[in-house]
Design a protein around this motif. Structure first.
Motif, PDB file in Angstrom:
ATOM      1  N   PRO A 189      -4.920   2.666   0.115  1.00  0.00           N
ATOM      2  CA  PRO A 189      -4.686   2.685  -1.331  1.00  0.00           C
ATOM      3  C   PRO A 189      -3.546   1.737  -1.718  1.00  0.00           C
ATOM      4  O   PRO A 189      -2.492   1.736  -1.075  1.00  0.00           O
TER       5      PRO A 189
ATOM      6  N   THR B 116      -9.216   4.155   2.365  1.00  0.00           N
ATOM      7  CA  THR B 116     -10.087   4.138   1.185  1.00  0.00           C
ATOM      8  C   THR B 116     -11.549   3.913   1.574  1.00  0.00           C
ATOM      9  O   THR B 116     -12.401   3.740   0.701  1.00  0.00           O
TER      10      THR B 116
ATOM     11  N   TYR C  25       0.836  -1.193   0.000  1.00  0.00           N
ATOM     12  CA  TYR C  25       0.000   0.000   0.000  1.00  0.00           C
ATOM     13  C   TYR C  25       0.875   1.248   0.000  1.00  0.00           C
ATOM     14  O   TYR C  25       2.060   1.221   0.379  1.00  0.00           O
TER      15      TYR C  25
ATOM     16  N   ALA D 184      -6.509   9.140  -4.550  1.00  0.00           N
ATOM     17  CA  ALA D 184      -5.309   8.440  -4.094  1.00  0.00           C
ATOM     18  C   ALA D 184      -4.117   8.731  -4.992  1.00  0.00           C
ATOM     19  O   ALA D 184      -3.220   7.910  -5.136  1.00  0.00           O
TER      20      ALA D 184
END
Length: 310
Positions: free
Chosen positions: A21, A184, A5, A220
């Motif tokens: 993300p 997210t 991530y 993102a």
């Protein structure tokens, strides 16, 4: 590692799936490695060494504690979960207490663990949810239950994109302050479940702490300039949005009321956070906003809020 991530400006490698993300091109040494260790009983005493943070209830029962002996640092939730790693929590092993819902691990890892990791690196961390609008970020700052996630989710249904939920890293870059994409998902309380009614089933799931995770449209793509901070005042009686911009001195005191990690007591990181917060209130407008409360929210309420504070 199974998962990679890019969240809060950190590269995260994890054996646990997290609501963060995905890293577009994972490479190099991660800033945080999270491993899932074998379960074992988590004791109720404080971790060894110097105490960095502790939160207790009115009855004296410890909710969590954070300690370090200079070599190892431990974030402990008695009878629930424990995160143990090196001094800066760059290499961490998570262990669940027997009988604990495994779904609690991603909640704590993406929330308090990442906040602690950032604070140990002397970053400013706000207890905030943020959305993107017109290339800038709007942050809602406050304690749990003040409507941060609810407002962020409502505005994502009003054309904004989610930047972060509950944990927000703020850094200075030249003459501006910027924030980083984080979670997210928006974790909604029961009273805000109506915001998920129109979402596809794949975008909604229950969480182990009794909330509903809603995955809205997400930003993102990288850090964003911080346009404003808003402290929401939900009101069932108000009929229109009422906003007051706070002078820097009052803004500073207001924002210090809402630490992301309650009970923090490490002097070095506290000093840097206070300096960074003082810089923030001089450069970024901070508002108290009385908001006619939903959900559902009237479209004019959300439009008026955006128009007034951005």
């Amino acid at each position: 590692m199974k998962h990679r991530y890019r969240a809060h400006g950190l590269d995260v490698a994890s054996e646990v799936e997290l609501p963060l993300p995905p890293a577009p091109l994972p490479q190099g040494v991660p800033d945080l490695v999270l491993r899932h260790g074998e379960g074992r009983p988590v004791p109720g005493g404080r971790p060894p060494g110097r105490l960095l943070a502790e939160l207790t209830g009115s009855d004296g029962v410890v909710f969590y504690s954070l300690g370090t002996d200079g070599q190892r640092t431990t974030l402990r939730y008695p009878a629930l979960c424990e995160f143990t790693g090196d001094a800066g929590l760059a290499e961490v092993t998570a262990r669940l207490h027997p009988g604990t819902d495994p779904g609690l691990l991603p909640v704590l890892a993406a929330g308090t663990l990442l906040a602690v990791r950032l604070m140990l690196r002397h970053h400013l961390v706000l207890h905030a949810s943020a959305v993107q609008r017109d290339g800038r970020a709007l942050a809602f700052v406050g304690a749990s239950g003040m409507g941060k996630s609810t407002l962020a989710a409502a505005l994502c249904g009003h054309g904004c994109g989610l930047v972060a939920d509950d944990v927000l890293r703020v850094d200075r870059a030249g003459g501006e302050l910027r924030v980083y994409p984080g979670s997210t998902e928006s974790r909604l309380r029961t009273s805000a479940r109506g915001l998920a009614e129109t979402a596809p089933p794949s975008a909604v799931r229950p969480t182990a702490d009794g909330r509903l995770a809603l995955r809205p449209r997400v930003h993102a793509d990288g850090p964003l300039p911080l346009a404003a901070c808003v402290v929401p005042r939900p009101s069932r009686d108000a009929r229109e949005v009422s906003v007051v911009r706070l002078p820097p001195s009052k803004a500073f005191l207001r924002l210090t009321q809402f630490p992301r990690v309650l009970g923090w007591r490490d002097p070095a990181s506290m000093d840097r956070s206070f300096q960074a917060l003082a810089d923030l209130v001089e450069r970024v407008p901070v508002f108290d906003a009385t908001i006619p409360w939903g959900p559902p929210f009237r479209d004019d309420v959300l439009t008026d809020l955006l128009t007034t504070v951005t």
